[in-house]
Scaffold this motif. Structure first.
Motif, PDB file in Angstrom:
ATOM      1  N   ARG A   1      39.459 -12.703  -1.582  1.00 57.96           N
ATOM      2  CA  ARG A   1      38.673 -12.361  -2.773  1.00 57.96           C
ATOM      3  C   ARG A   1      39.548 -11.686  -3.826  1.00 57.96           C
ATOM      4  O   ARG A   1      40.547 -11.046  -3.504  1.00 57.96           O
ATOM      5  CB  ARG A   1      37.516 -11.412  -2.432  1.00 57.96           C
ATOM      6  N   HIS A   2      39.096 -11.831  -5.066  1.00 59.50           N
ATOM      7  CA  HIS A   2      39.742 -11.178  -6.206  1.00 59.50           C
ATOM      8  C   HIS A   2      38.624 -10.776  -7.166  1.00 59.50           C
ATOM      9  O   HIS A   2      37.957 -11.652  -7.737  1.00 59.50           O
ATOM     10  CB  HIS A   2      40.725 -12.138  -6.886  1.00 59.50           C
ATOM     11  N   TYR A   3      38.392  -9.478  -7.295  1.00 57.82           N
ATOM     12  CA  TYR A   3      37.342  -8.957  -8.176  1.00 57.82           C
ATOM     13  C   TYR A   3      37.976  -8.042  -9.202  1.00 57.82           C
ATOM     14  O   TYR A   3      38.842  -7.225  -8.868  1.00 57.82           O
ATOM     15  CB  TYR A   3      36.286  -8.188  -7.380  1.00 57.82           C
ATOM     16  N   VAL A   4      37.530  -8.182 -10.450  1.00 64.00           N
ATOM     17  CA  VAL A   4      38.036  -7.363 -11.542  1.00 64.00           C
ATOM     18  C   VAL A   4      36.870  -6.814 -12.348  1.00 64.00           C
ATOM     19  O   VAL A   4      35.777  -7.384 -12.346  1.00 64.00           O
ATOM     20  CB  VAL A   4      38.983  -8.154 -12.473  1.00 64.00           C
ATOM     21  N   VAL A   5      37.132  -5.696 -13.019  1.00 60.20           N
ATOM     22  CA  VAL A   5      36.174  -5.139 -13.966  1.00 60.20           C
ATOM     23  C   VAL A   5      36.794  -5.167 -15.351  1.00 60.20           C
ATOM     24  O   VAL A   5      38.021  -5.111 -15.498  1.00 60.20           O
ATOM     25  CB  VAL A   5      35.738  -3.695 -13.602  1.00 60.20           C
ATOM     26  N   ALA A   6      35.934  -5.253 -16.367  1.00 56.76           N
ATOM     27  CA  ALA A   6      36.346  -5.184 -17.766  1.00 56.76           C
ATOM     28  C   ALA A   6      35.931  -3.823 -18.296  1.00 56.76           C
ATOM     29  O   ALA A   6      34.770  -3.425 -18.155  1.00 56.76           O
ATOM     30  CB  ALA A   6      35.679  -6.292 -18.573  1.00 56.76           C
ATOM     31  N   LEU A   7      36.886  -3.119 -18.888  1.00 61.36           N
ATOM     32  CA  LEU A   7      36.640  -1.773 -19.415  1.00 61.36           C
ATOM     33  C   LEU A   7      36.753  -1.779 -20.930  1.00 61.36           C
ATOM     34  O   LEU A   7      37.717  -2.304 -21.480  1.00 61.36           O
ATOM     35  CB  LEU A   7      37.660  -0.787 -18.852  1.00 61.36           C
ATOM     36  N   ASP A   8      35.764  -1.184 -21.577  1.00 57.82           N
ATOM     37  CA  ASP A   8      35.817  -0.899 -23.005  1.00 57.82           C
ATOM     38  C   ASP A   8      35.953   0.609 -23.089  1.00 57.82           C
ATOM     39  O   ASP A   8      35.000   1.337 -22.829  1.00 57.82           O
ATOM     40  CB  ASP A   8      34.548  -1.377 -23.700  1.00 57.82           C
ATOM     41  N   GLU A   9      37.175   1.062 -23.392  1.00 57.58           N
ATOM     42  CA  GLU A   9      37.556   2.460 -23.240  1.00 57.58           C
ATOM     43  C   GLU A   9      37.368   2.806 -21.760  1.00 57.58           C
ATOM     44  O   GLU A   9      37.995   2.184 -20.929  1.00 57.58           O
ATOM     45  CB  GLU A   9      36.779   3.348 -24.204  1.00 57.58           C
ATOM     46  N   ASP A  10      36.485   3.735 -21.404  1.00 57.21           N
ATOM     47  CA  ASP A  10      36.305   4.084 -19.990  1.00 57.21           C
ATOM     48  C   ASP A  10      35.040   3.494 -19.381  1.00 57.21           C
ATOM     49  O   ASP A  10      34.734   3.751 -18.221  1.00 57.21           O
ATOM     50  CB  ASP A  10      36.273   5.609 -19.826  1.00 57.21           C
ATOM     51  N   GLU A  11      34.296   2.681 -20.149  1.00 61.28           N
ATOM     52  CA  GLU A  11      33.029   2.131 -19.662  1.00 61.28           C
ATOM     53  C   GLU A  11      33.238   0.740 -19.082  1.00 61.28           C
ATOM     54  O   GLU A  11      33.839  -0.128 -19.717  1.00 61.28           O
ATOM     55  CB  GLU A  11      32.020   2.057 -20.811  1.00 61.28           C
ATOM     56  N   ILE A  12      32.713   0.533 -17.872  1.00 57.23           N
ATOM     57  CA  ILE A  12      32.734  -0.811 -17.286  1.00 57.23           C
ATOM     58  C   ILE A  12      31.649  -1.624 -17.983  1.00 57.23           C
ATOM     59  O   ILE A  12      30.471  -1.255 -17.957  1.00 57.23           O
ATOM     60  CB  ILE A  12      32.496  -0.751 -15.762  1.00 57.23           C
ATOM     61  N   VAL A  13      32.053  -2.713 -18.635  1.00 61.68           N
ATOM     62  CA  VAL A  13      31.115  -3.525 -19.400  1.00 61.68           C
ATOM     63  C   VAL A  13      30.970  -4.934 -18.829  1.00 61.68           C
ATOM     64  O   VAL A  13      30.151  -5.720 -19.308  1.00 61.68           O
ATOM     65  CB  VAL A  13      31.517  -3.590 -20.887  1.00 61.68           C
ATOM     66  N   GLY A  14      31.743  -5.246 -17.793  1.00 59.97           N
ATOM     67  CA  GLY A  14      31.652  -6.556 -17.167  1.00 59.97           C
ATOM     68  C   GLY A  14      32.478  -6.602 -15.900  1.00 59.97           C
ATOM     69  O   GLY A  14      33.257  -5.688 -15.621  1.00 59.97           O
ATOM     70  N   TYR A  15      32.280  -7.660 -15.148  1.00 58.12           N
ATOM     71  CA  TYR A  15      33.033  -7.847 -13.907  1.00 58.12           C
ATOM     72  C   TYR A  15      33.008  -9.316 -13.543  1.00 58.12           C
ATOM     73  O   TYR A  15      32.190 -10.096 -14.050  1.00 58.12           O
ATOM     74  CB  TYR A  15      32.459  -6.994 -12.762  1.00 58.12           C
ATOM     75  N   ALA A  16      33.909  -9.691 -12.649  1.00 60.47           N
ATOM     76  CA  ALA A  16      33.983 -11.074 -12.186  1.00 60.47           C
ATOM     77  C   ALA A  16      34.620 -11.094 -10.810  1.00 60.47           C
ATOM     78  O   ALA A  16      35.404 -10.210 -10.463  1.00 60.47           O
ATOM     79  CB  ALA A  16      34.793 -11.925 -13.153  1.00 60.47           C
ATOM     80  N   GLY A  17      34.271 -12.134 -10.044  1.00 59.04           N
ATOM     81  CA  GLY A  17      34.822 -12.267  -8.710  1.00 59.04           C
ATOM     82  C   GLY A  17      35.141 -13.701  -8.358  1.00 59.04           C
ATOM     83  O   GLY A  17      34.468 -14.639  -8.805  1.00 59.04           O
ATOM     84  N   LEU A  18      36.170 -13.846  -7.549  1.00 55.42           N
ATOM     85  CA  LEU A  18      36.687 -15.139  -7.115  1.00 55.42           C
ATOM     86  C   LEU A  18      36.821 -15.134  -5.605  1.00 55.42           C
ATOM     87  O   LEU A  18      37.246 -14.140  -5.018  1.00 55.42           O
ATOM     88  CB  LEU A  18      38.072 -15.344  -7.746  1.00 55.42           C
TER      89      LEU A  18
END
Length: 149
Positions: free
Chosen positions: A44-61
């Motif tokens: 698995r490979h999971y990432v989060v998207a940060l706008d400054e310090d806020e998690i605003v999205g994520y994705a997983g493979l």
């Protein structure tokens, strides 16, 4: 400007809030998401998207052998339309290639034309339908993209 980084267990409260907001009818449980993280980095490979310090999205493979599957992609509604989903998908495609995948697959809700358009823009093609795939009875469109070597 958003940044991407690997998802950790500490991210789960924010990720689960996005999950429930984005997929209210068929959200994954925290246990399911934790199970996915337990398989990082093996399959698995999971990432989060940060706008400054806020998690605003994520994705997983998920990746095994020469095949990869998009497990999930979600972006907070108020942050959509800013290229965050595209950045997340680009990262998943890059990771699939790094792992030697030759094809990437995904399912997308038949009633989500916006997501379908994003996947088509990334050269995914429709290969079939899974009838009543989602918990509310909605069909899933199966899509595939061949990956460069």
């Amino acid at each position: 400007m958003v940044t991407l980084r690997p998802m950790t267990g500490a991210d789960l409260p924010a990720v689960m809030a996005i999950e429930r907001a984005t997929f209210p009818l068929d959200a994954w449980s925290e246990g399911m998401m934790r199970g996915e993280l337990d398989d990082m980095p093996r399959t698995r490979h999971y990432v989060v998207a940060l706008d400054e310090d806020e998690i605003v999205g994520y994705a997983g493979l998920a990746a095994a052998s020469d095949q990869a599957d998009v497990q999930t992609i979600a972006v907070l509604d108020k942050h959509q339309g800013r290229g965050i989903g595209s950045a997340l998908l680009t990262e998943l495609l890059a990771e699939a290639r790094r792992r030697g995948a030759r094809e990437m697959f995904l399912e997308v809700r038949a009633d989500n034309p916006r997501a379908q358009a994003v996947y088509r823009r990334f050269e995914f093609e429709e290969i079939g339908t899974r009838r009543r795939y989602y918990d509310d009875g909605t069909d899933a469109i199966m899509m595939r993209r061949k990956l460069d070597g």
